[in-house]
Write an enzyme that holds these catalytic residues in place. Sequence first.
Site, PDB file in Angstrom:
ATOM      1  CG  HIS A   1      -0.246   0.290   2.516  1.00 51.96           C
ATOM      2  ND1 HIS A   1       0.544  -0.662   3.139  1.00 51.96           N
ATOM      3  CD2 HIS A   1      -0.198   1.388   3.301  1.00 51.96           C
ATOM      4  CE1 HIS A   1       1.030  -0.149   4.269  1.00 51.96           C
ATOM      5  NE2 HIS A   1       0.594   1.094   4.384  1.00 51.96           N
TER       6      HIS A   1
ATOM      7  N   GLY B   1       3.489   1.683  -1.933  1.00 58.90           N
ATOM      8  CA  GLY B   1       3.986   1.881  -3.284  1.00 58.90           C
ATOM      9  C   GLY B   1       3.009   2.712  -4.098  1.00 58.90           C
TER      10      GLY B   1
ATOM     11  CB  SER C   1       5.921  -6.188 -14.790  1.00 52.68           C
ATOM     12  OG  SER C   1       6.773  -5.424 -15.628  1.00 52.68           O
ATOM     13  CB  SER C   2       4.747  -4.571 -19.905  1.00 49.01           C
ATOM     14  OG  SER C   2       5.811  -3.705 -19.544  1.00 49.01           O
ATOM     15  CB  CYS C   3       9.457  -6.829 -17.899  1.00 49.47           C
ATOM     16  SG  CYS C   3       9.247  -7.505 -16.247  1.00 49.47           S
TER      17      CYS C   3
ATOM     18  CE1 TYR D   1       9.528  -6.806 -10.349  1.00 48.84           C
ATOM     19  CE2 TYR D   1       9.124  -6.433 -12.686  1.00 48.84           C
ATOM     20  CZ  TYR D   1       8.750  -6.269 -11.366  1.00 48.84           C
ATOM     21  OH  TYR D   1       7.591  -5.580 -11.057  1.00 48.84           O
TER      22      TYR D   1
ATOM     23  CE  LYS E   1       5.897  -8.240 -10.224  1.00 55.47           C
ATOM     24  NZ  LYS E   1       4.871  -8.047  -9.176  1.00 55.47           N
TER      25      LYS E   1
ATOM     26  N   PRO F   1       0.247  -4.488 -16.098  1.00 56.80           N
ATOM     27  CG  PRO F   1       1.169  -3.303 -14.305  1.00 56.80           C
ATOM     28  CD  PRO F   1       0.679  -4.673 -14.706  1.00 56.80           C
TER      29      PRO F   1
ATOM     30  CG  ASN G   1       6.771   1.450 -19.346  1.00 56.72           C
ATOM     31  OD1 ASN G   1       7.547   0.720 -18.747  1.00 56.72           O
ATOM     32  ND2 ASN G   1       6.748   1.526 -20.668  1.00 56.72           N
TER      33      ASN G   1
ATOM     34  CG  HIS H   1      10.598   2.370 -13.615  1.00 55.10           C
ATOM     35  ND1 HIS H   1      10.066   2.108 -12.364  1.00 55.10           N
ATOM     36  CD2 HIS H   1      10.981   1.173 -14.113  1.00 55.10           C
ATOM     37  CE1 HIS H   1      10.126   0.810 -12.128  1.00 55.10           C
ATOM     38  NE2 HIS H   1      10.666   0.222 -13.174  1.00 55.10           N
TER      39      HIS H   1
END
Length: 323
Positions: free
Chosen positions: A8, A10, A103-105, A132, A136, A159, A161, A175
């Site tokens: 919470h 972040g 994450s999109s990565c 990372y 994920k 999500p 970026n 970032h």
Amino acid sequence: MRVYVAGHRGMVGGAISRKLTERGAEVVTRTHAELDLSDQVAVRDFFAAEKVDAVVLAAAKVGGIHANNTYPAEFIYENLMIECNVVHQAFKADVRKLLFLGSSCIYPRAVAQPMREDALLTGVLEPTNEPYAIAKIAGIKLCESYNRQYGTDYRSVMPTNLYGPGDNFHPENSHVMPALIRRFHEAARDGVSEVAIWGSGTPRREFLHVDDMAEASLFVLDLPLDVYESNTEPMLSHINVGYGEDVTIRELAQLVATVTGFTGEIVFDASKPDGTMRKLMDSSRLNAMGWKPSVVLENGVKETYQWFLEQVAAPGQPAMAGH
């Protein structure tokens, strides 16, 4: 409804917590000092005591390319431990509803654009953040596996970026968006005539305001199970969340320069690496279900800069904020 929001403090977790409170939910939170999510026993005891109805798993160890390159062991270990403990102990405490933020990565480095959900595990990951990304991906598969075996309702959103109030403006571990905001702000403040940026400026990136991400997360969490399942698959259950458009790094730099009042020259050092040339999410699945973003990029950057001025750059404030 009692909802535990892990992470919470972040940027994303904070935005989701605010949205939940606005909706009348009882938001349960713990700081890292109060609950170490890598501690299995502590997480077990927390769930046994709190009796929450749902979980939003937004807690993660995050950072930019430099941080991922420097601390790969921490990035894979801490994220795996957080996911395993929270998902498993939520299940053991009979929490049937959970939302995992990825994450999109997670998608391969050389992937068709825009990136579709079914591109997962079809190619090699970007080496700089592979640990990372693997963590994920494991989180997605953890949720899918509990759903398949135990009939839980654990969902995942990926999500693009993100940026906005509460972002991390650390000079080394942030970032691209907050890093540019800080650099151009300091350059304008100090009267610097030139700002140099790594790369050619031609790579394209997509940016989504954190408030839009919070709305999308709760939209997915609230979807009736039959609607969610009809738009996903047991082995492909994650949903992309993006803005739908991307900009070049050059265009982004020019926008941030304008917003921060920097009037000097922007120089691109093409001898430095560009990284992935394009990262755009295909969010058509989510759009078809009825959700679309509402914060225009220029307005979002202005709001983020104002937050930076008030919370980070103001006299007496710490040098970084966020996570």
